[in-house]
Design an enzyme around this catalytic site. Sequence first.
Site, PDB file in Angstrom:
ATOM      1  N   LEU A  38       0.858  -1.174   0.000  1.00 56.91           N
ATOM      2  CA  LEU A  38       0.000   0.000   0.000  1.00 56.91           C
ATOM      3  C   LEU A  38       0.896   1.227   0.000  1.00 56.91           C
ATOM      4  O   LEU A  38       1.964   1.218   0.621  1.00 56.91           O
ATOM      5  CB  LEU A  38      -0.903   0.027   1.238  1.00 56.91           C
ATOM      6  N   ASP A  39       0.466   2.275  -0.676  1.00 56.19           N
ATOM      7  CA  ASP A  39       1.225   3.526  -0.665  1.00 56.19           C
ATOM      8  C   ASP A  39       1.319   4.067   0.761  1.00 56.19           C
ATOM      9  O   ASP A  39       0.483   3.752   1.617  1.00 56.19           O
ATOM     10  CB  ASP A  39       0.553   4.582  -1.555  1.00 56.19           C
ATOM     11  N   LYS A  40       2.296   4.910   0.986  1.00 55.38           N
ATOM     12  CA  LYS A  40       2.508   5.488   2.312  1.00 55.38           C
ATOM     13  C   LYS A  40       1.239   6.145   2.852  1.00 55.38           C
ATOM     14  O   LYS A  40       0.890   5.974   4.026  1.00 55.38           O
ATOM     15  CB  LYS A  40       3.644   6.516   2.252  1.00 55.38           C
ATOM     16  N   ARG A  64      -5.794   5.253  -8.182  1.00 53.82           N
ATOM     17  CA  ARG A  64      -5.539   6.695  -8.275  1.00 53.82           C
ATOM     18  C   ARG A  64      -5.425   7.138  -9.729  1.00 53.82           C
ATOM     19  O   ARG A  64      -5.969   8.180 -10.117  1.00 53.82           O
ATOM     20  CB  ARG A  64      -4.259   7.032  -7.500  1.00 53.82           C
ATOM     21  N   THR A 103      -1.873   5.643   1.874  1.00 57.68           N
ATOM     22  CA  THR A 103      -3.064   4.792   1.786  1.00 57.68           C
ATOM     23  C   THR A 103      -3.143   3.939   3.043  1.00 57.68           C
ATOM     24  O   THR A 103      -2.182   3.277   3.417  1.00 57.68           O
ATOM     25  CB  THR A 103      -3.011   3.871   0.551  1.00 57.68           C
TER      26      THR A 103
END
Length: 304
Positions: free
Chosen positions: A137-139, A222, A141
């Site tokens: 997961l992105d930072k 996104r 998110t």
Amino acid sequence: MRIEVTKENFYRRLDKFLRSSLKDLPLSIIYKLIRKGKIYVNGKRVRDPGFDLEEGDVVEIKYVNLENLPKRSEKKDLTPVPMKLDVLHENDNYLALNKPPRVAIHPGKGVHVATLIEGLLYYGQKRGFEPFLVHRLDKDTSGLLIVAKSREAARTLTEMFRGRNVEKEYIALVKGVPESNLKITIPLDDQEAVSEIVSVQPMKNVSLLRVRIHTGRKHQIRRHLSQIGFPIVGDNTYGDKHFNRDFRKKYALKRHFLHSYRMRFFDPWFKEEKDLKAPLTEDLLNVLALLEERSDEWLEEFLS
């Protein structure tokens, strides 16, 4: 340098395979080799870190002075760090946790702060297992993250993710009001990418969405939502900067509004269906409370 992909050293993703095979090299050097086109698979140059490997593939690193590259310093090795983890489910093979926002999975450039993998290393050290990430997961998110507790479990789970045997659903707040039951099939990085908007709740000039993804490309949700004209609120990379600036001031949102909410899959060890959910984090709930004057029942119904 040539390395054959075998059952013993297999990792589906190219970057994971290289990190396992080139243990002496820092992660930054490995990713630089990929970006610079120094990695070949079966004779073809590959610049995608997430490139899928198969057993029998031959990975070649075409760098003349590979042995002279900077070696990984012990000081830069990951260090277990005590961290409060919101564990939602755990068994002998994997655990599911609710990842908090603004916490990176792995260390990056610049000033180092504790990362999730370091917290997982500490957690595993205390309980006698080594954590293996099977997806990311992105930072910024938040939400549901599955972590394997052994190399064997990691391989099984990775195959499940790659084979699209894990149903993944996210919650996103976007600018505008898109259609419900809308499937987005725009390719990303010359690869198939499929996202599906399964539910829409309009709120003023934004909408709360449930989005199901059928592939796992980088920043897929996104990018897809931005490409069809409904960017995620707070997204600094793919969003509407002017809209985000005004929204942040009014609703105190400090990141993009994206949350990994739900995963459904068949557990091959316990031979049963799993339906795991990660509750929305407090910062996102606060934004929704300011947007909606109704009771919380509408949100429970939307998420059910």
